[in-house]
Design a protein around this motif. Structure first.
Motif, mmCIF file in Angstrom:
data_model
loop_
_atom_site.group_PDB
_atom_site.id
_atom_site.type_symbol
_atom_site.label_atom_id
_atom_site.label_comp_id
_atom_site.label_asym_id
_atom_site.label_seq_id
_atom_site.Cartn_x
_atom_site.Cartn_y
_atom_site.Cartn_z
ATOM 1 N N LEU A 17 16.226 -38.064 -21.963
ATOM 2 C CA LEU A 17 15.325 -37.900 -23.110
ATOM 3 C C LEU A 17 16.346 -37.295 -24.356
ATOM 4 C CD1 LEU A 17 12.657 -37.463 -24.293
ATOM 5 C CD2 LEU A 17 12.614 -35.115 -23.648
ATOM 6 N N PHE A 18 17.099 -36.663 -24.073
ATOM 7 C CA PHE A 18 17.805 -35.986 -25.179
ATOM 8 C C PHE A 18 19.435 -36.831 -25.541
ATOM 9 C CE2 PHE A 18 15.415 -32.500 -24.200
ATOM 10 C CZ PHE A 18 14.854 -31.882 -25.371
ATOM 11 N N ASP A 19 19.664 -37.861 -24.542
ATOM 12 C CA ASP A 19 20.803 -38.810 -24.754
ATOM 13 C C ASP A 19 22.019 -37.793 -24.617
ATOM 14 O OD1 ASP A 19 22.212 -40.899 -25.042
ATOM 15 O OD2 ASP A 19 22.191 -40.975 -27.166
ATOM 16 N N ALA A 20 22.138 -36.995 -23.551
ATOM 17 C CA ALA A 20 22.944 -35.864 -23.264
ATOM 18 C C ALA A 20 23.583 -36.310 -21.897
ATOM 19 C CB ALA A 20 22.257 -34.594 -23.141
ATOM 20 N N VAL A 21 24.965 -36.073 -22.006
ATOM 21 C CA VAL A 21 25.799 -36.011 -20.591
ATOM 22 C C VAL A 21 25.682 -34.568 -19.998
ATOM 23 C CG1 VAL A 21 28.313 -36.036 -19.796
ATOM 24 C CG2 VAL A 21 27.649 -37.288 -22.004
ATOM 25 N N PRO A 22 25.009 -34.846 -18.673
ATOM 26 C CA PRO A 22 24.545 -33.587 -18.020
ATOM 27 C C PRO A 22 25.841 -33.195 -17.384
ATOM 28 C CG PRO A 22 23.963 -35.759 -16.564
ATOM 29 C CD PRO A 22 24.838 -36.236 -18.025
ATOM 30 N N GLY A 23 25.831 -31.775 -17.330
ATOM 31 C CA GLY A 23 26.914 -31.023 -16.516
ATOM 32 C C GLY A 23 26.502 -31.109 -14.976
ATOM 33 N N ASN A 24 27.548 -30.571 -14.326
ATOM 34 C CA ASN A 24 27.419 -30.516 -12.927
ATOM 35 C C ASN A 24 26.989 -29.043 -12.182
ATOM 36 O OD1 ASN A 24 29.740 -29.068 -13.006
ATOM 37 N ND2 ASN A 24 30.975 -30.870 -12.250
ATOM 38 N N ASP A 25 26.751 -28.353 -13.273
ATOM 39 C CA ASP A 25 26.464 -27.021 -12.641
ATOM 40 C C ASP A 25 24.960 -26.526 -13.352
ATOM 41 O OD1 ASP A 25 27.017 -26.882 -15.209
ATOM 42 O OD2 ASP A 25 28.220 -25.014 -15.108
ATOM 43 N N LEU A 26 24.201 -27.470 -13.465
ATOM 44 C CA LEU A 26 22.779 -27.119 -14.150
ATOM 45 C C LEU A 26 21.762 -26.562 -12.980
ATOM 46 C CD1 LEU A 26 22.242 -30.596 -15.971
ATOM 47 C CD2 LEU A 26 22.824 -28.513 -16.942
ATOM 48 N N PRO A 27 20.833 -25.670 -13.543
ATOM 49 C CA PRO A 27 20.166 -25.119 -12.480
ATOM 50 C C PRO A 27 18.986 -26.059 -12.036
ATOM 51 C CG PRO A 27 19.382 -24.718 -14.850
ATOM 52 C CD PRO A 27 20.848 -25.136 -14.864
ATOM 53 N N MET A 28 18.743 -25.785 -10.644
ATOM 54 C CA MET A 28 17.600 -26.676 -10.225
ATOM 55 C C MET A 28 16.353 -26.516 -10.825
ATOM 56 S SD MET A 28 18.697 -26.036 -6.075
ATOM 57 C CE MET A 28 17.660 -27.213 -5.735
ATOM 58 N N VAL A 98 16.892 -25.645 -26.265
ATOM 59 C CA VAL A 98 16.462 -25.335 -24.952
ATOM 60 C C VAL A 98 15.278 -26.174 -24.574
ATOM 61 C CG1 VAL A 98 15.930 -23.343 -23.385
ATOM 62 C CG2 VAL A 98 17.233 -22.962 -25.365
ATOM 63 N N PRO A 99 15.416 -26.929 -23.445
ATOM 64 C CA PRO A 99 14.171 -27.741 -23.273
ATOM 65 C C PRO A 99 13.309 -27.019 -22.405
ATOM 66 C CG PRO A 99 16.222 -28.899 -22.513
ATOM 67 C CD PRO A 99 16.961 -27.544 -22.874
ATOM 68 N N ALA A 100 12.187 -27.035 -22.324
ATOM 69 C CA ALA A 100 11.186 -26.143 -21.707
ATOM 70 C C ALA A 100 9.910 -27.410 -21.276
ATOM 71 C CB ALA A 100 10.649 -24.868 -22.261
ATOM 72 N N SER A 101 9.272 -27.047 -20.009
ATOM 73 C CA SER A 101 7.946 -27.834 -19.865
ATOM 74 C C SER A 101 6.838 -27.220 -20.297
ATOM 75 C CB SER A 101 7.979 -27.856 -18.435
ATOM 76 O OG SER A 101 9.184 -28.693 -17.873
ATOM 77 N N GLY A 102 6.924 -25.840 -20.711
ATOM 78 C CA GLY A 102 5.804 -24.916 -21.085
ATOM 79 C C GLY A 102 6.271 -23.638 -21.264
ATOM 80 N N PHE A 103 5.641 -22.588 -21.959
ATOM 81 C CA PHE A 103 5.898 -21.170 -21.818
ATOM 82 C C PHE A 103 4.767 -20.448 -21.799
ATOM 83 C CE2 PHE A 103 5.035 -22.314 -26.403
ATOM 84 C CZ PHE A 103 4.510 -21.210 -26.910
ATOM 85 N N TYR A 104 5.118 -19.315 -21.435
ATOM 86 C CA TYR A 104 3.889 -18.185 -21.321
ATOM 87 C C TYR A 104 4.180 -17.294 -22.528
ATOM 88 C CZ TYR A 104 4.283 -19.433 -16.332
ATOM 89 O OH TYR A 104 4.226 -20.305 -15.209
ATOM 90 N N GLU A 105 2.702 -16.882 -22.866
ATOM 91 C CA GLU A 105 2.536 -15.648 -23.716
ATOM 92 C C GLU A 105 1.438 -14.761 -23.314
ATOM 93 O OE1 GLU A 105 3.878 -13.202 -25.600
ATOM 94 O OE2 GLU A 105 4.778 -15.023 -26.484
ATOM 95 N N LEU A 125 5.312 -34.198 -22.867
ATOM 96 C CA LEU A 125 6.886 -34.228 -22.722
ATOM 97 C C LEU A 125 7.371 -32.721 -22.858
ATOM 98 C CD1 LEU A 125 7.509 -37.042 -25.804
ATOM 99 C CD2 LEU A 125 7.816 -37.281 -23.456
ATOM 100 N N PRO A 126 8.812 -32.559 -22.669
ATOM 101 C CA PRO A 126 9.313 -31.222 -22.618
ATOM 102 C C PRO A 126 9.284 -30.686 -24.114
ATOM 103 C CG PRO A 126 10.545 -32.632 -21.391
ATOM 104 C CD PRO A 126 9.620 -33.698 -22.179
ATOM 105 N N MET A 127 9.119 -29.564 -24.281
ATOM 106 C CA MET A 127 9.303 -28.862 -25.545
ATOM 107 C C MET A 127 10.842 -28.696 -25.822
ATOM 108 S SD MET A 127 6.657 -25.713 -25.148
ATOM 109 C CE MET A 127 4.854 -26.063 -25.302
#
Length: 218
Positions: A17-28, A98-105, A125-127
């Protein structure tokens, strides 16, 4: 304000989506209760090359001698981010998404009970949350930029995270010149779905699972 969020989209989908090279230590993923100090995936741009990188959510100013040497900084206010010593350099030189699928308030209920609400984009889409980042030691740390709440927040809270639209990503990431300050504004009406109440289980930073975003009676 943004104190908890979700990320349910896979890292591969975020990189595409962001046309970005992913790192190998991203959180699951998925994570239905991303909390401060958690590792999060963050989009940065260096010389026009975008990268999806792992960072600690909790900005550590350069003068801290230890990560807990002062207040935990998870948000940066849009009205002071350019003048506060902690963020002055970051807002000029180290903006990120910072990509997010949703957030709480949270709203306040009877006897000051904390009542959680969940927000997502109407298009599914992700925020793309505006952020600033800082290298501290061998760790990259990030804060989410917040602004005065717009109509989408209703009466739930007076602040909200800055949500960037796709056409604004290059400007925020520093790929399209100067003038990113104009992007630090409330989300336009209709971008987010109408928020809905979720269970108070999410009030605990130890809670996890898809049931956290299931609607409950308001």
């Amino acid at each position: 304000m943004c104190g908890r969020f979700t990320i349910t989209h896979p890292n591969e989908a975020l990189a595409a989506l962001f046309d970005a090279v992913p790192g190998n230590d991203l959180p699951m993923t998925p994570n239905f209760n991303v909390c401060p100090t958690n590792t999060v995936a963050v989009v940065t741009s260096d010389g026009g090359v975008r990268r999806l990188r792992a960072m600690r959510w909790g900005f550590i100013p350069s003068w801290y001698k230890a990560p807990n040497d002062g207040p935990l900084i998870i948000n940066a206010r849009s009205d002071t981010v350019a003048t506060k010593p902690a963020f002055k350099a970051a807002i000029r030189e180290r903006r990120c998404i910072v990509p997010a699928s949703g957030f709480y308030e949270w709203s306040e209920g009877e006897n000051k009970a904390r009542l959680p609400w969940y927000f997502t984009r109407a298009d599914g889409l992700p925020m793309a949350l505006a952020g600033v980042w800082q290298r501290w030691g061998d760790m990259d740390t990030v804060a989410i930029v917040s602004t005065e709440a717009g109509p989408g927040m209703g009466a739930i809270h007076h602040r909200e995270p800055v949500i960037l639209e796709r056409e604004d990503w290059p400007l925020w990431l520093g790929e399209a010149g100067h003038g990113a300050a104009v992007l630090m504004k409330a989300t336009a009406e209709g971008v987010m779905t109408k928020p809905y109440r979720v269970g108070v289980e999410v009030n605990s930073n130890r809670a996890f699972g898809a049931q956290l975003i299931e609607p409950v009676a308001a």
